[in-house]
Design a protein around this motif. Sequence first.
Motif, PDB file in Angstrom:
ATOM      1  N   TYR A  20      43.000  39.899  43.903  1.00 12.97           N
ATOM      2  CA  TYR A  20      43.049  38.880  42.848  1.00 12.97           C
ATOM      3  C   TYR A  20      44.357  38.940  42.062  1.00 12.97           C
ATOM      4  O   TYR A  20      44.895  40.028  41.786  1.00 12.97           O
ATOM      5  N   ASP A  43      39.461  42.649  50.100  1.00 12.25           N
ATOM      6  CA  ASP A  43      38.573  41.761  49.343  1.00 12.25           C
ATOM      7  C   ASP A  43      39.333  40.506  48.903  1.00 12.25           C
ATOM      8  O   ASP A  43      40.172  40.559  48.007  1.00 12.25           O
ATOM      9  N   SER A 135      27.743  37.175  44.797  1.00 12.00           N
ATOM     10  CA  SER A 135      28.500  37.828  43.723  1.00 12.00           C
ATOM     11  C   SER A 135      28.041  37.227  42.401  1.00 12.00           C
ATOM     12  O   SER A 135      27.796  36.009  42.328  1.00 12.00           O
ATOM     13  N   ASN A 136      27.936  38.057  41.403  1.00  8.56           N
ATOM     14  CA  ASN A 136      27.621  37.593  40.038  1.00  8.56           C
ATOM     15  C   ASN A 136      26.231  36.977  39.902  1.00  8.56           C
ATOM     16  O   ASN A 136      26.003  36.136  39.025  1.00  8.56           O
ATOM     17  N   LEU A 186      38.328  49.443  37.558  1.00  3.11           N
ATOM     18  CA  LEU A 186      39.053  50.210  36.524  1.00  3.11           C
ATOM     19  C   LEU A 186      38.925  49.531  35.165  1.00  3.11           C
ATOM     20  O   LEU A 186      39.610  49.914  34.219  1.00  3.11           O
ATOM     21  N   ARG A 188      40.100  46.752  34.575  1.00  2.29           N
ATOM     22  CA  ARG A 188      41.466  46.241  34.400  1.00  2.29           C
ATOM     23  C   ARG A 188      42.303  47.188  33.539  1.00  2.29           C
ATOM     24  O   ARG A 188      42.994  46.746  32.631  1.00  2.29           O
ATOM     25  N   THR A 189      42.194  48.443  33.841  1.00  2.00           N
ATOM     26  CA  THR A 189      42.904  49.616  33.262  1.00  2.00           C
ATOM     27  C   THR A 189      42.339  50.083  31.917  1.00  2.00           C
ATOM     28  O   THR A 189      42.690  51.172  31.455  1.00  2.00           O
ATOM     29  N   ILE A 224      36.829  48.266  44.526  1.00  3.22           N
ATOM     30  CA  ILE A 224      37.870  47.473  45.202  1.00  3.22           C
ATOM     31  C   ILE A 224      39.068  47.274  44.254  1.00  3.22           C
ATOM     32  O   ILE A 224      39.388  46.153  43.885  1.00  3.22           O
ATOM     33  N   LYS A 226      42.612  46.661  42.620  1.00  3.06           N
ATOM     34  CA  LYS A 226      43.809  45.904  43.005  1.00  3.06           C
ATOM     35  C   LYS A 226      45.032  46.618  42.447  1.00  3.06           C
ATOM     36  O   LYS A 226      45.033  47.080  41.298  1.00  3.06           O
ATOM     37  N   SER A 227      46.081  46.693  43.254  1.00  5.63           N
ATOM     38  CA  SER A 227      47.384  47.114  42.726  1.00  5.63           C
ATOM     39  C   SER A 227      48.471  46.486  43.574  1.00  5.63           C
ATOM     40  O   SER A 227      48.299  46.304  44.787  1.00  5.63           O
ATOM     41  N   GLY A 228      49.579  46.169  42.930  1.00  3.86           N
ATOM     42  CA  GLY A 228      50.735  45.666  43.670  1.00  3.86           C
ATOM     43  C   GLY A 228      51.807  46.736  43.822  1.00  3.86           C
ATOM     44  O   GLY A 228      52.900  46.445  44.298  1.00  3.86           O
ATOM     45  N   ARG A 232      50.610  53.394  43.204  1.00  7.68           N
ATOM     46  CA  ARG A 232      49.230  53.286  42.697  1.00  7.68           C
ATOM     47  C   ARG A 232      48.256  52.930  43.826  1.00  7.68           C
ATOM     48  O   ARG A 232      47.103  53.375  43.824  1.00  7.68           O
ATOM     49  N   GLU A 235      47.709  56.245  45.340  1.00  8.48           N
ATOM     50  CA  GLU A 235      46.945  57.077  44.385  1.00  8.48           C
ATOM     51  C   GLU A 235      45.457  56.706  44.431  1.00  8.48           C
ATOM     52  O   GLU A 235      44.585  57.578  44.484  1.00  8.48           O
ATOM     53  N   ASN A 236      45.178  55.409  44.446  1.00  5.14           N
ATOM     54  CA  ASN A 236      43.785  54.953  44.326  1.00  5.14           C
ATOM     55  C   ASN A 236      42.932  55.308  45.537  1.00  5.14           C
ATOM     56  O   ASN A 236      41.710  55.404  45.420  1.00  5.14           O
TER      57      ASN A 236
HETATM   58  N1  NAP Z   1      33.581  38.625  42.599  1.00  3.53           N
HETATM   59  C1  NAP Z   1      34.193  38.367  41.461  1.00  3.53           C
HETATM   60  O1  NAP Z   1      33.794  37.479  40.671  1.00  3.53           O
HETATM   61  C2  NAP Z   1      35.423  39.149  41.093  1.00  3.53           C
HETATM   62  C3  NAP Z   1      35.925  39.090  39.791  1.00  3.53           C
HETATM   63  C4  NAP Z   1      37.048  39.870  39.489  1.00  3.53           C
HETATM   64  C5  NAP Z   1      37.633  40.664  40.478  1.00  3.53           C
HETATM   65  N2  NAP Z   1      37.126  40.682  41.746  1.00  3.53           N
HETATM   66  C6  NAP Z   1      37.728  41.534  42.816  1.00  3.53           C
HETATM   67  O2  NAP Z   1      37.881  42.856  42.312  1.00  3.53           O
HETATM   68  C7  NAP Z   1      39.231  43.280  42.486  1.00  3.53           C
HETATM   69  C8  NAP Z   1      39.615  44.276  41.421  1.00  3.53           C
HETATM   70  O3  NAP Z   1      39.479  43.721  40.125  1.00  3.53           O
HETATM   71  P1  NAP Z   1      40.720  43.456  39.176  1.00  3.53           P
HETATM   72  O4  NAP Z   1      41.935  43.341  40.028  1.00  3.53           O
HETATM   73  O5  NAP Z   1      40.420  42.309  38.315  1.00  3.53           O
HETATM   74  O6  NAP Z   1      40.746  44.747  38.249  1.00  3.53           O
HETATM   75  P2  NAP Z   1      40.992  46.298  38.455  1.00  3.53           P
HETATM   76  O7  NAP Z   1      41.134  46.638  39.899  1.00  3.53           O
HETATM   77  O8  NAP Z   1      39.975  47.020  37.636  1.00  3.53           O
HETATM   78  O9  NAP Z   1      42.394  46.524  37.733  1.00  3.53           O
HETATM   79  C9  NAP Z   1      43.589  46.006  38.259  1.00  3.53           C
HETATM   80  C10 NAP Z   1      44.705  46.414  37.307  1.00  3.53           C
HETATM   81  O10 NAP Z   1      44.817  47.847  37.303  1.00  3.53           O
HETATM   82  C11 NAP Z   1      46.167  48.244  37.547  1.00  3.53           C
HETATM   83  N3  NAP Z   1      46.073  49.481  38.320  1.00  3.53           N
HETATM   84  C12 NAP Z   1      45.640  49.634  39.597  1.00  3.53           C
HETATM   85  N4  NAP Z   1      45.641  50.922  39.949  1.00  3.53           N
HETATM   86  C13 NAP Z   1      46.083  51.623  38.873  1.00  3.53           C
HETATM   87  C14 NAP Z   1      46.307  52.998  38.626  1.00  3.53           C
HETATM   88  N5  NAP Z   1      46.081  53.922  39.576  1.00  3.53           N
HETATM   89  N6  NAP Z   1      46.767  53.372  37.406  1.00  3.53           N
HETATM   90  C15 NAP Z   1      47.014  52.432  36.442  1.00  3.53           C
HETATM   91  N7  NAP Z   1      46.824  51.106  36.619  1.00  3.53           N
HETATM   92  C16 NAP Z   1      46.351  50.707  37.832  1.00  3.53           C
HETATM   93  C17 NAP Z   1      46.780  47.094  38.305  1.00  3.53           C
HETATM   94  O11 NAP Z   1      48.157  46.989  38.016  1.00  3.53           O
HETATM   95  P3  NAP Z   1      49.289  47.116  39.176  1.00  3.53           P
HETATM   96  O12 NAP Z   1      49.045  45.987  40.145  1.00  3.53           O
HETATM   97  O13 NAP Z   1      50.557  46.966  38.422  1.00  3.53           O
HETATM   98  O14 NAP Z   1      49.113  48.474  39.790  1.00  3.53           O
HETATM   99  C18 NAP Z   1      46.053  45.875  37.721  1.00  3.53           C
HETATM  100  O15 NAP Z   1      46.694  45.457  36.534  1.00  3.53           O
HETATM  101  C19 NAP Z   1      40.018  41.956  42.418  1.00  3.53           C
HETATM  102  O16 NAP Z   1      41.328  42.100  42.898  1.00  3.53           O
HETATM  103  C20 NAP Z   1      39.122  41.082  43.249  1.00  3.53           C
HETATM  104  O17 NAP Z   1      39.314  41.333  44.640  1.00  3.53           O
HETATM  105  C21 NAP Z   1      36.023  39.951  42.062  1.00  3.53           C
END
Ligand code: NAP
Length: 272
Positions: A20, A43, A135-136, A186, A188-189, A224, A226-228, A232, A235-236
């Motif tokens: 995402y 994902d 989902s949801n 996470l 979102r951190t 799941i 996300k990181s770009g 990281r 690491e994850n």
């Molecule tokens: N089904 C649904 O309705 C739904 C809703 C939301 C999300 N999703 C899925 O869930 C996935 C994950 O959720 P999300 O991307 O919203 O949130 P997340 O994975 O909780 O957090 C992503 C954020 O964490 C940072 N990050 C990643 N690894 C890190 C680390 N080791 N240390 C510090 N920061 C770190 C990333 O930045 P960097 O990129 O800079 O590392 C990014 O800003 C999405 O990508 C999507 O596939 C599904």
Amino acid sequence: MDKLTLSNGIAIPCMGFGCYNAFDDVITSAVRMALEAGYRYIDSAAFYKNEPAVGEGLSSYSGAREDLFVLSKAWPSAFEDMEAAFGCTAKDLRLEYLDAYIIHWPGTNDKRRLSAYEQLLRLTEKGYVRAPGVSNFNITQLQQIKDEFGVYPAVHEIECHPSYQQRELIDWCRERQIQIISYEPLNRTKDLSLPAVSMLAEKYGKTPAQIVLRWHVQHDQIPIPKSGNRDRITENISLFDFELSADDMEAIDALETGVKDGLDASKFPAGF
Ligand SMILES: NC(=O)c1ccc[n+]([C@@H]2O[C@H](COP(=O)([O-])OP(=O)(O)OC[C@H]3O[C@@H](n4cnc5c(N)ncnc54)[C@H](OP(=O)(O)O)[C@@H]3O)[C@@H](O)[C@H]2O)c1
């Protein structure tokens, strides 16, 4: 990486990579880096408006297709024609079949949602989808699927992290062999700076993200993240050389606040 087995016998990696909110070359190279680092579950979702770029990243994978687990999601605007929605996603991802195809949000119209799920079951019967899911959803909506079609969804992707654990819903799903996938694992951190998480990171010599992701894995709720960023991303996934003790799992369980980060499925997305 360990795999879990879904109710229909399909294997799914115990962690995945979220796609995402990253676009074009950024998500293409993130997916490539994730595959290089050892992630095998990607994902995706039509709503993320990046599936052609995710597909470009997936096309770099030189291993067998069967070794990958690719999940995508249908938005409620696709409920009338799930086959067409599947066709677009499959074309964009450059895949002939999806390992899981799930309904992204339930919407508020039971009839439309159940019709979409019926179409999803037909895609599964035809071999385009290996595992149908959602989902949801809330418990009522999950039970409606069982009442209508005789079987629960294979997977349920929900917001789940230490601050918002959805334990009642997860226990209900577990009793019915519905596999939980933790999105925003996470928070979102935001959960990485919780004092209890920092203390455990120091105790185990790991990063806060590794502690939180390991907690998900030990609860069998597939995270799941996300990181770009290559470091990281690596690491994850570096989680499989340590184990949190029962007491430390409980210490993270105790971080529940009841406050969710994401949107309310009874109101979002509007108009469905
Ligand atoms: N089904 C649904 O309705 C739904 C809703 C939301 C999300 N999703 C899925 O869930 C996935 C994950 O959720 P999300 O991307 O919203 O949130 P997340 O994975 O909780 O957090 C992503 C954020 O964490 C940072 N990050 C990643 N690894 C890190 C680390 N080791 N240390 C510090 N920061 C770190 C990333 O930045 P960097 O990129 O800079 O590392 C990014 O800003 C999405 O990508 C999507 O596939 C599904």
